[in-house]
Scaffold this motif. Sequence first.
Motif, PDB file in Angstrom:
ATOM      1  N   SER A  78      -0.905  -7.569   4.505  1.00  0.00           N
ATOM      2  CA  SER A  78      -1.181  -8.790   3.744  1.00  0.00           C
ATOM      3  C   SER A  78      -1.084  -8.577   2.240  1.00  0.00           C
ATOM      4  CB  SER A  78      -2.568  -9.335   4.114  1.00  0.00           C
ATOM      5  OG  SER A  78      -3.576  -8.379   3.855  1.00  0.00           O
ATOM      6  N   GLU A  79      -1.534  -7.431   1.742  1.00  0.00           N
ATOM      7  CA  GLU A  79      -1.489  -7.192   0.300  1.00  0.00           C
ATOM      8  C   GLU A  79      -0.045  -7.046  -0.182  1.00  0.00           C
ATOM      9  OE1 GLU A  79      -4.265  -7.153  -1.846  1.00  0.00           O
ATOM     10  OE2 GLU A  79      -5.044  -8.078  -0.028  1.00  0.00           O
ATOM     11  N   LEU A  80       0.811  -6.420   0.612  1.00  0.00           N
ATOM     12  CA  LEU A  80       2.229  -6.321   0.256  1.00  0.00           C
ATOM     13  C   LEU A  80       2.896  -7.691   0.324  1.00  0.00           C
ATOM     14  CD1 LEU A  80       4.778  -4.704  -0.380  1.00  0.00           C
ATOM     15  CD2 LEU A  80       5.007  -4.230   2.070  1.00  0.00           C
ATOM     16  N   ASP A  81       2.588  -8.461   1.347  1.00  0.00           N
ATOM     17  CA  ASP A  81       3.160  -9.804   1.450  1.00  0.00           C
ATOM     18  C   ASP A  81       2.686 -10.703   0.317  1.00  0.00           C
ATOM     19  OD1 ASP A  81       4.485  -9.044   3.738  1.00  0.00           O
ATOM     20  OD2 ASP A  81       2.935  -9.788   5.101  1.00  0.00           O
ATOM     21  N   ARG A  82       1.458 -10.516  -0.127  1.00  0.00           N
ATOM     22  CA  ARG A  82       0.954 -11.311  -1.251  1.00  0.00           C
ATOM     23  C   ARG A  82       1.749 -10.996  -2.515  1.00  0.00           C
ATOM     24  NH1 ARG A  82      -3.912 -13.589  -3.392  1.00  0.00           N
ATOM     25  NH2 ARG A  82      -4.966 -13.358  -1.395  1.00  0.00           N
ATOM     26  N   ALA A  83       1.992  -9.709  -2.764  1.00  0.00           N
ATOM     27  CA  ALA A  83       2.699  -9.320  -3.984  1.00  0.00           C
ATOM     28  C   ALA A  83       4.152  -9.781  -3.966  1.00  0.00           C
ATOM     29  CB  ALA A  83       2.632  -7.803  -4.166  1.00  0.00           C
ATOM     30  N   THR A  84       4.786  -9.795  -2.798  1.00  0.00           N
ATOM     31  CA  THR A  84       6.183 -10.229  -2.703  1.00  0.00           C
ATOM     32  C   THR A  84       6.336 -11.735  -2.587  1.00  0.00           C
ATOM     33  OG1 THR A  84       6.122  -9.856  -0.305  1.00  0.00           O
ATOM     34  CG2 THR A  84       6.936  -8.054  -1.687  1.00  0.00           C
ATOM     35  N   GLY A  85       5.232 -12.457  -2.474  1.00  0.00           N
ATOM     36  CA  GLY A  85       5.308 -13.911  -2.380  1.00  0.00           C
ATOM     37  C   GLY A  85       5.377 -14.434  -0.969  1.00  0.00           C
ATOM     38  N   GLY A  86       5.004 -13.617   0.021  1.00  0.00           N
ATOM     39  CA  GLY A  86       5.008 -14.064   1.399  1.00  0.00           C
ATOM     40  C   GLY A  86       5.861 -13.220   2.323  1.00  0.00           C
TER      41      GLY A  86
END
Length: 465
Positions: A78-86
């Motif tokens: 989730s933290e990686l997806d948050r930084a990449t915008g989803g």
Amino acid sequence: MAKSRVQFICQNCGTVHTRWAGKCDSCGEWNTLIEEGTAGGIGAGPAGLRSARKGRPVTLTTLSGDIEDAPRIASGISELDRATGGGFVRGSALLVGGDPGIGKSTLLMQAAAALARLGHRIVYVSGEEAVAQVRLRAQRLGAASAPVELAAETNVEDILATISEGRRPDLVILDSIQTLWTDIADSAPGTVTQVRAAAQAIIRYAKSTGAAVVLVGHVTKEGQIAGPRVVEHMVDAVLYFEGEGGHHYRILRTVKNRFGPTDEIGVFEMSDRGLREVSNPSELFLGERHAAAPGAAVFAGMEGTRPVLVEIQALVASSPLGTPRRAVVGWDSARLSMVLAVLEAHCGVRFATHDVYLNVAGGYRITEPAADVAVAAALVSSLTGLALPADCVYFGEISLSGAVRPVAHALQRLKEAEKLGFAQAVLPRSTDELAGGSGASTFQPAMLADLVARIAGSRLRRVED
């Protein structure tokens, strides 16, 4: 046969010079000009022009139409997806930079394993480590059983020929871009020409096939991604992996994203089993807080859409030096000088004979000006020896006139503070979005002098009690 022409290219900014000089005229850096030939590749002479083919027409289409696949590939982290915008956007190129040993390869290995377990075809190409070394990391992270396709190669043409076989990969990870080299350029790997040509070939493949590509980049001693800055313009997103060596947390910060916000962060905690997600960073940054110590103020900040609470620590001590010291860790030193000047000019608080040390707890780095009020409160608290209320948060921007200016997302900051048990808040006036949205007790000074008087007045209240 045409004679190869020699030119000198700056390894910092990519500017081409006809002769060598000790200093680059474009960026001002010293000893960065490297001799490179132009027999082929970027900047090629007549020989390169002779082999140019005639252009062919391409198909023009409209903005509307069906999309072949889902536009993003969510990693499940989730933290990686948050930084990449989803998630990773199909057909995009993403550049990840960070200090050596910060955890870039670890994060990408965990992401590759998570996506491979979801059924995606993931190709991991290492240009710095052998296959056996990558397997050792995968075993340590518990990712050895994931069906990730692995290779150790540095030639761009060989890499593209390999990943073009079989089903199109959903994600290609190249670690790192500085180790790749292409046949169309004659210079050594890591030079401006090679980095630019290799990145261009990889990005062209991503755009033409729809595969997402992640490039790992080295950083310079200033913290910028090494190589020509044009690479950062070529890719679709640039992420920096930050962290201090003495702290166990890491921050993935987005500085460019064509398909999402550019002010989001992902927070991770480093352990012997790899990186662990931190869903509530505020608890991490406030975990070792000593509430009764003077000079400590809790700042309610925002990183994209996420509110983050962090402690700002200040120490004001008498200076034996003619010119007192000003040391800052985690904040802008020029902004500290401005806050000190406003406190002296408009609030009558003198720091001319004192050393000032400012630290953001946990190694966190603050970039928004909303921390001005928290910094000023911590400075006054340390100078007077009065501890600030343990259940109070501070945010607001300070102008040169001494006024406290409003900042955005005040209600979200207050809700995060209430969730962590903070019952008081010092914030700017004229914050319309607070109407009926928060139950915290608020103090809204119009001028910074009002906050200084409130802190100094706590001494009188204690004496009366």
